[in-house]
Design a protein around this motif. Structure first.
Motif: not given
Length: 372
Positions: A36-41, A50-55, A61-65, A70-73
């Motif tokens: 939820s805060g961006g890339i953590t590992g 990818g490309p993709g978007i998480t929030i 809450l609702g803050v996008p990355t 390619d990635f793992w949400p």
């Protein structure tokens, strides 16, 4: 200008909850793991192309990355599973503008439920104008990213020059307060409006000091606030040390004349060559400062710990030679980060206007031309 359409967020994109991936199950690899805060590992397997978007779902809450590859949400996020033909970067900027925090469905822990936000009303243009808006904003973001790389590279080179010179030094260390002035800041009384209203004196708090370069003040205090408190003014080139709590041990460099809060210590000499040396020398000695910190939940470095720090400075000829190489690198860092503040301010001004159709793309492009 294309027609803007009213719809719901659920009509615009599809969202899904992320996937569990405990730290113990992660295998080192090139795939970013996004929380939820961006890339953590990082992991060796992607869950989403990818490309993709998480929030943020369980925090932020609702803050996008935005993730380019390619990635793992993680399950602390929601991620877009179908952009429905919309421009990815436009979608990212749209989420930046949406305030979804009010859709918190958690009782104890904040939680964003995708079913709750489907009905969120939005207004968006067609695909062509989406791409044009995204391109204007992205050109500023790209220039900012380039400047950050320039600043990081220049800082790394300067640090390398310091480390090489430091390895060859011999001589008797001196206490830091014999080489430079050491001060601890203060905060004028918040209860006195005469200390804050219409201030003209730069003042830095510990959060602002948690940066590589401090170029803008946190706030402005008045001359009365300066006179009525223990705030001490520090010159450009001073090294700032976070001394309390979360920013304890953070080192930054002041590029303006400013005072600081009680959570910040300043160190400076009247000799700019010594100032530049101490900036890197103190960074290299952070562990020697923090190991003597006291306090319970709120750890603190007192002034005596700083003044007692032993430092070795090269003799004048060696220091001048080192400075002739390092000073241009420090200047390059400062130039890049000053420019980034201007670029970020322009981007933050354009973002809401473009995303609400109050500003035409061609007018925004003219405003950006001189900066990228």
């Amino acid at each position: 200008m294309s027609e803007w359409l009213n719809m719901t967020l659920g009509d615009f994109v599809d969202l899904q909850r992320g996937h569990d991936l405990p730290s113990g199950r992660r295998v080192p690899g090139p795939v970013p793991v996004v929380g939820s805060g961006g890339i953590t590992g990082w992991h060796n397997e992607a869950k989403v192309s990818g490309p993709g978007i998480t929030i943020g779902r369980a925090a932020n809450l609702g803050v996008p990355t935005l993730v380019e590859g390619d990635f793992w949400p993680l399950n602390t996020t929601l991620y877009v599973t179908d952009f429905r033909g919309n421009d990815v970067r436009f979608v990212y900027h749209l989420f930046q503008m949406l305030d979804l925090a009010g859709f918190n469905s958690g009782s104890v822990q904040p939680m964003l439920n995708r079913n709750y936000i489907k009905s969120f009303p939005i207004r968006v243009p067609g695909r062509v104008e989406q791409a044009a808006i995204a391109e204007v904003l992205w050109s500023l973001d790209e220039k900012i990213a380039v400047n950050e790389r320039i600043a990081s590279t220049a800082d790394s080179l300067a640090r390398t020059h310091y480390e090489r010179e430091r390895c060859g030094l011999v001589g008797q260390p001196e206490r830091l307060d014999r080489l430079a002035r050491v001060v601890v800041g203060s905060t004028p009384s918040r209860a006195n409006p005469d200390y804050w209203n219409q201030g003209t004196v730069n003042w830095i708090n510990s959060g602002k000091a948690n940066e590589f370069r401090v170029i803008e003040p946190s706030e402005l205090i008045t001359e009365a606030g300066l006179a009525g408190s223990s705030v001490k003014m520090m010159p450009p080139g001073a090294t700032l040390i976070g001394i309390t709590g979360a920013t304890m041990g953070q080192i930054s460099r002041l590029e303006i004349t400013a005072g600081g809060s009680q959570n910040v210590a300043g160190v400076w000499s009247g000799d700019p060559t010594v100032n530049d040396w101490l900036f890197y020398d103190i960074q290299a000695r952070v562990a020697d400062l923090t190991k003597h910190a006291s306090g319970g939940a709120q750890q603190h470095i007192n002034k005596k710990i700083i003044t007692d720090l032993d430092c070795v400075v090269p003799d004048a000829p060696k220091l001048a030679a080192w400075h002739s190489t390092t000073a241009p690198l420090l200047a390059r860092v400062t130039h890049a980060l000053v420019e980034n503040r201007t670029l970020a301010a322009l981007r933050d001004t354009l973002l809401p206007q473009l995303m609400s159709a109050r500003l035409r793309v061609r007018d925004a492009e003219k405003m950006v031309e001189d900066h990228v």
